[in-house]
Design a protein around this motif. Structure first.
Motif, PDB file in Angstrom:
ATOM      1  N   PRO A   1       1.299  -1.236  -0.372  1.00  0.00           N
ATOM      2  CA  PRO A   1      -0.357  -0.171  -0.301  1.00  0.00           C
ATOM      3  C   PRO A   1       0.448   0.988  -0.070  1.00  0.00           C
ATOM      4  CG  PRO A   1      -1.273  -1.820   1.885  1.00  0.00           C
ATOM      5  CD  PRO A   1       0.189  -1.653   1.482  1.00  0.00           C
ATOM      6  N   GLY A   2       1.897   1.017   0.598  1.00  0.00           N
ATOM      7  CA  GLY A   2       3.076   2.103   0.191  1.00  0.00           C
ATOM      8  C   GLY A   2       3.069   2.353  -0.782  1.00  0.00           C
ATOM      9  N   LEU A   3       3.561   1.977  -2.144  1.00  0.00           N
ATOM     10  CA  LEU A   3       3.767   2.400  -3.377  1.00  0.00           C
ATOM     11  C   LEU A   3       1.795   3.294  -3.748  1.00  0.00           C
ATOM     12  CD1 LEU A   3       5.062   2.344  -5.965  1.00  0.00           C
ATOM     13  CD2 LEU A   3       4.150   0.175  -6.440  1.00  0.00           C
ATOM     14  N   LEU A   4       1.249   2.838  -3.305  1.00  0.00           N
ATOM     15  CA  LEU A   4       0.114   3.480  -3.676  1.00  0.00           C
ATOM     16  C   LEU A   4       0.108   5.301  -3.048  1.00  0.00           C
ATOM     17  CD1 LEU A   4      -2.385   4.097  -5.150  1.00  0.00           C
ATOM     18  CD2 LEU A   4      -4.104   2.566  -3.095  1.00  0.00           C
ATOM     19  N   ILE A   5       0.184   5.277  -1.842  1.00  0.00           N
ATOM     20  CA  ILE A   5       0.760   6.085  -1.029  1.00  0.00           C
ATOM     21  C   ILE A   5       1.055   7.235  -1.601  1.00  0.00           C
ATOM     22  CG2 ILE A   5       0.978   7.680   0.967  1.00  0.00           C
ATOM     23  CD1 ILE A   5      -0.231   5.010   2.316  1.00  0.00           C
ATOM     24  N   LYS A   6       2.837   6.770  -1.882  1.00  0.00           N
ATOM     25  CA  LYS A   6       4.175   7.289  -2.951  1.00  0.00           C
ATOM     26  C   LYS A   6       4.114   8.030  -3.991  1.00  0.00           C
ATOM     27  CE  LYS A   6       6.509   7.658   0.912  1.00  0.00           C
ATOM     28  NZ  LYS A   6       7.314   9.271   1.481  1.00  0.00           N
ATOM     29  N   LEU A   7       2.785   7.138  -4.805  1.00  0.00           N
ATOM     30  CA  LEU A   7       2.294   7.687  -5.852  1.00  0.00           C
ATOM     31  C   LEU A   7       1.443   8.914  -5.514  1.00  0.00           C
ATOM     32  CD1 LEU A   7       2.416   4.270  -7.928  1.00  0.00           C
ATOM     33  CD2 LEU A   7       3.940   5.587  -8.100  1.00  0.00           C
ATOM     34  N   PHE A   8       0.772   8.829  -5.419  1.00  0.00           N
ATOM     35  CA  PHE A   8      -0.149   9.895  -4.872  1.00  0.00           C
ATOM     36  C   PHE A   8       0.533  11.031  -4.325  1.00  0.00           C
ATOM     37  CE2 PHE A   8      -3.889   7.341  -5.407  1.00  0.00           C
ATOM     38  CZ  PHE A   8      -4.722   8.199  -5.741  1.00  0.00           C
ATOM     39  N   GLU A   9       1.502  11.018  -3.327  1.00  0.00           N
ATOM     40  CA  GLU A   9       2.329  11.848  -3.072  1.00  0.00           C
ATOM     41  C   GLU A   9       2.669  13.030  -4.212  1.00  0.00           C
ATOM     42  OE1 GLU A   9       4.970  10.463   0.174  1.00  0.00           O
ATOM     43  OE2 GLU A   9       3.280  10.212   1.610  1.00  0.00           O
ATOM     44  N   MET A  10       3.741  11.865  -4.621  1.00  0.00           N
ATOM     45  CA  MET A  10       4.555  12.273  -5.889  1.00  0.00           C
ATOM     46  C   MET A  10       3.510  13.100  -7.396  1.00  0.00           C
ATOM     47  SD  MET A  10       6.634   8.492  -6.276  1.00  0.00           S
ATOM     48  CE  MET A  10       7.233   9.524  -7.878  1.00  0.00           C
ATOM     49  N   GLU A  11       2.218  13.106  -7.641  1.00  0.00           N
ATOM     50  CA  GLU A  11       0.938  13.200  -8.589  1.00  0.00           C
ATOM     51  C   GLU A  11       0.298  14.228  -8.724  1.00  0.00           C
ATOM     52  OE1 GLU A  11      -0.090  13.083 -12.229  1.00  0.00           O
ATOM     53  OE2 GLU A  11       1.761  11.368 -11.574  1.00  0.00           O
ATOM     54  N   VAL A  12       0.119  14.260  -6.997  1.00  0.00           N
ATOM     55  CA  VAL A  12      -0.460  15.283  -6.552  1.00  0.00           C
ATOM     56  C   VAL A  12      -0.096  16.911  -5.648  1.00  0.00           C
ATOM     57  CG1 VAL A  12      -2.976  16.392  -5.289  1.00  0.00           C
ATOM     58  CG2 VAL A  12      -2.843  14.039  -6.313  1.00  0.00           C
ATOM     59  N   PRO A  13       0.458  17.690  -5.566  1.00  0.00           N
ATOM     60  CA  PRO A  13       1.168  18.892  -5.661  1.00  0.00           C
ATOM     61  C   PRO A  13      -0.081  18.903  -4.167  1.00  0.00           C
ATOM     62  CG  PRO A  13       0.705  18.977  -7.864  1.00  0.00           C
ATOM     63  CD  PRO A  13      -0.204  18.090  -7.569  1.00  0.00           C
ATOM     64  N   GLU A  14      -0.571  19.039  -3.766  1.00  0.00           N
ATOM     65  CA  GLU A  14      -1.398  18.861  -2.734  1.00  0.00           C
ATOM     66  C   GLU A  14      -1.092  18.404  -1.343  1.00  0.00           C
ATOM     67  OE1 GLU A  14      -4.099  21.090  -6.190  1.00  0.00           O
ATOM     68  OE2 GLU A  14      -3.165  18.829  -5.059  1.00  0.00           O
TER      69      GLU A  14
END
Length: 299
Positions: free
Chosen positions: A202-215
């Motif tokens: 699940p950490g991969l999903l979280i990190k990808l959102f952090e990288m993709e979403v500036p907010e």
């Protein structure tokens, strides 16, 4: 033999990206270790002569009245011919000659390469242990018959992505670049891979959102938790610290562009973005949408 060893130092230090001085120290220590096994001398030290570019070995004999062990003792009378101020108990240094050096140098090779592997392992640990919990991009080297995939990171560190950590249905070819989540670093020579990496965590999903979403990166939108059925579907819950910012809309992006990039990265895994709420009933209803809840009982 000495020149060959120095060639090994240069070549391996470049190949493994290890500091040359560290390599020299490892080689000297390995040769000393081999010398103590092969030669009858009790006290042996080694050094690298920067002027000649050679490794030198020295043995030390104790100055005694009566010599019982000629390999490790020398008489006071003999020493005083060279050094009149020598006394009983002093140590005298002797350079180990070329013949004896060559006798032990070949047997030192296995020790040298063992020391190099140890240094390489320590380098990997020091480089990656501070990156646990991050996303790494690796290059595919090969796919093996047991299903694991060999990856290379930073052009020098190899690791295995095991089948259990792969998204079902994914196929990779030599040279492909793939993103993985670094779960842990193993400082264990018995492990086939020092880096524990995953594409199902699940950490991969979280990190990808952090990288993709500036907010999310800026801390305006917060991720509470994430859950996955790798390759099938995933849910991630978010909330906003700014009432003017929609957390779900921020993650979805214009025409779904942001979330679609992540879906593509995760081999088509369908992602639901859930609005988090302190009220368990409201949060549960959001998580189960678009299903309509007829009745909800909180135990």
């Amino acid at each position: 033999m000495r020149d060959n060893l120095l060639e090994v130092i240069t070549e391996v230090s470049k190949e493994k990206a290890l500091d040359r001085d560290i390599m020299i120290r490892l080689v000297v220590e390995s040769i000393v270790q081999a010398a103590k096994r092969k030669l009858p001398y009790e006290s042996i030290e080694g050094s690298f002569n920067k002027r000649t570019g050679q490794i030198e070995l020295f043995q030390y004999k104790e100055v005694v009245d009566i010599v019982d062990d000629a390999d490790n003792e020398v008489s006071l009378d003999e020493v005083q011919e060279i050094d009149p101020e020598a006394q009983i108990g002093d140590e005298v240094e002797y350079l180990i000659d070329e013949r004896e050096f060559n006798r032990i140098a070949r047997s030192a090779r296995s020790i040298i390469f063992g020391s190099i592997r140890e240094a390489e392992r320590e380098m990997i640990v020091s480089t990656f242990e501070k990156r646990v919990g991050e996303v790494l991009t690796g290059t595919v080297l090969r796919s093996e018959s047991n299903g694991r995939i060999a990856l290379r990171f930073l052009d020098k560190t190899d690791a295995y992505l095991f089948r259990r950590e792969q998204i079902p249905g994914e196929n990779f070819s030599y040279g492909d670049h793939i993103r993985v989540y670094l779960m842990d670093v193993n400082n264990n020579p018995q492990k086939p891979s020092q880096l524990s990496i995953s594409r199902t965590h699940p950490g991969l999903l979280i990190k990808l959102f952090e990288m993709e979403v500036p907010e999310i990166y800026d801390g305006i939108v917060k991720i509470v938790s994430a859950a996955r059925e790798p390759g099938k579907r995933a849910k991630i819950s978010v909330y906003s610290t700014d009432p003017d910012v929609d957390p779900v809309g921020s993650c979805v992006g214009i025409r779904g562009s942001r979330v679609q990039n992540i879906v593509n990265e995760l081999y088509g895994e369908k992602i639901d973005i859930v609005r988090w709420n302190e009220d368990v009933a409201v949060y549960t209803t959001n998580a189960l949408a678009p299903a309509i809840i007829d009745e909800l009982v909180i135990d």
